[in-house]
Each structure stands twice: as structure tokens, then as C-alpha cells.
Design a protein around this motif. Sequence first.
Motif, PDB file in Angstrom:
ATOM      1  N   UNK A 198      31.143  97.884  22.483  1.00 44.61           N
ATOM      2  CA  UNK A 198      30.740  96.490  22.331  1.00 44.61           C
ATOM      3  C   UNK A 198      31.261  95.533  23.387  1.00 44.61           C
ATOM      4  N   UNK A 199      31.672  96.034  24.555  1.00 46.11           N
ATOM      5  CA  UNK A 199      32.196  95.126  25.581  1.00 46.11           C
ATOM      6  C   UNK A 199      31.135  94.630  26.565  1.00 46.11           C
ATOM      7  N   UNK A 200      29.872  95.004  26.345  1.00 44.12           N
ATOM      8  CA  UNK A 200      28.790  94.517  27.205  1.00 44.12           C
ATOM      9  C   UNK A 200      28.618  95.318  28.493  1.00 44.12           C
ATOM     10  N   UNK A 201      29.361  96.420  28.625  1.00 43.22           N
ATOM     11  CA  UNK A 201      29.267  97.255  29.815  1.00 43.22           C
ATOM     12  C   UNK A 201      29.306  98.725  29.386  1.00 43.22           C
ATOM     13  N   UNK A 212      14.638  95.420  29.463  1.00 42.90           N
ATOM     14  CA  UNK A 212      14.861  96.859  29.340  1.00 42.90           C
ATOM     15  C   UNK A 212      16.274  97.234  29.779  1.00 42.90           C
ATOM     16  N   UNK A 213      16.737  96.634  30.865  1.00 44.17           N
ATOM     17  CA  UNK A 213      18.093  96.925  31.336  1.00 44.17           C
ATOM     18  C   UNK A 213      19.134  96.465  30.317  1.00 44.17           C
ATOM     19  N   UNK A 214      18.932  95.277  29.773  1.00 38.06           N
ATOM     20  CA  UNK A 214      19.864  94.769  28.754  1.00 38.06           C
ATOM     21  C   UNK A 214      19.828  95.645  27.509  1.00 38.06           C
ATOM     22  N   UNK A 215      18.641  96.081  27.116  1.00 35.72           N
ATOM     23  CA  UNK A 215      18.516  96.952  25.943  1.00 35.72           C
ATOM     24  C   UNK A 215      19.238  98.276  26.185  1.00 35.72           C
ATOM     25  N   UNK A 216      19.179  98.752  27.407  1.00 31.90           N
ATOM     26  CA  UNK A 216      19.867  99.999  27.729  1.00 31.90           C
ATOM     27  C   UNK A 216      21.377  99.839  27.584  1.00 31.90           C
ATOM     28  N   UNK A 217      21.893  98.743  28.111  1.00 35.75           N
ATOM     29  CA  UNK A 217      23.327  98.460  27.968  1.00 35.75           C
ATOM     30  C   UNK A 217      23.677  98.357  26.484  1.00 35.75           C
ATOM     31  N   UNK A 218      22.885  97.575  25.739  1.00 40.09           N
ATOM     32  CA  UNK A 218      23.165  97.372  24.313  1.00 40.09           C
ATOM     33  C   UNK A 218      23.134  98.680  23.533  1.00 40.09           C
TER      34      UNK A 218
END
Length: 168
Positions: free
Chosen positions: A152-155, A140-146
Motif C-alpha cells: 500500500x505504499x503506492x510503488x 492502466x499504469x495506475x491500475x497496475x501499480x494499485x
Amino acid sequence: MEFNFTSSIFPKSTKSSKDRRHELTPEENDEIKEVFELFDNDKDNELDYYEFKIALRALGFDIHKTEVEGLMHDYDRQGTDKITYHDFHEIAAEMVLRRDLRDEILKAFKLFDDDETGKISLKKLRSVARELDDNANEEELKAMIDEFDLDGDGEINFDEFMAMLSSD
């Protein structure tokens, strides 16, 4: 995906700076009452100068001596050198409603961006989620970042953070 991680920091009603509301949320009213009760040290339902100043600071207002004195003068209708709960609520409500939303969001962003890089990484997001006892999993956290990482820098940078807060 509906992900409400930021609701721990922002009530939904503060998401739009264009439509700044004209009344407090129930949470803001509760906060004002709790702060008043906490700093009414002698429990006389009034705040003296020092209690008043500290209570306003506890609500997040960096208020100077002359401002406190002016407010005391304007609202001390009984001439007791004290502020009643009703007057405190009126003062605090006005101050809360005048807050600059962008500044409030920047303060929240800085909670995530504790190393002042101007970015929120997955690691930082994970850390804040743990501190807030949010049960979001890694996916979920990764999906939020994405979802909100527009460049598109991953942050997440501040502009992306603002966009994230204003999306529904």
C-alpha cells in the motif's frame, strides 16, 4: 484487467522458476540465430574465438577468457579454431536454459528502478512504457501499480514485481 506491459521484457514461459522449461522459446532460438549471424563477421558460418566471445556476451553472458577457450576446445570438432552455428546454438541454448530466473528478473527490475530506490513509482513506470512504445494510458499504469502494490505504499518493490510476473 489483463495488462501485458512486462511481456516486452519477459516471455510468458519464463514466469515460473519452479518449472524451468527444458527447451528454448521460438524467440530465444531466433535471438541465438540473429546473434550468430551478426557476429559471423566474415560470413563463413563459423565463429572464431573473438566472434564467439562477443556473441556470447551479446546474449548476456559475462564469460571469461578461460571459459571461452574451454568451450572452443570442447566444441571445435574439426580442429579449425572455430565454432559452427550448430555448436554455437547448442552452447548458447544450454546457457540460456541454465540462467537464474531470479537474477534475470532482478536485471529487469533494475531497468525500471533506474535511481536504485528499490521501488517502481508511477513516474518510472510511465517512463519505461514510453521507452518501449507501450500505448498504456495513465489509468492502466495506475491500475497496475494499485493491483500489485501489496504493502500500500503506492510503488512496486522487488517482491511485488516478482508476484506481478508470476500472476496470470
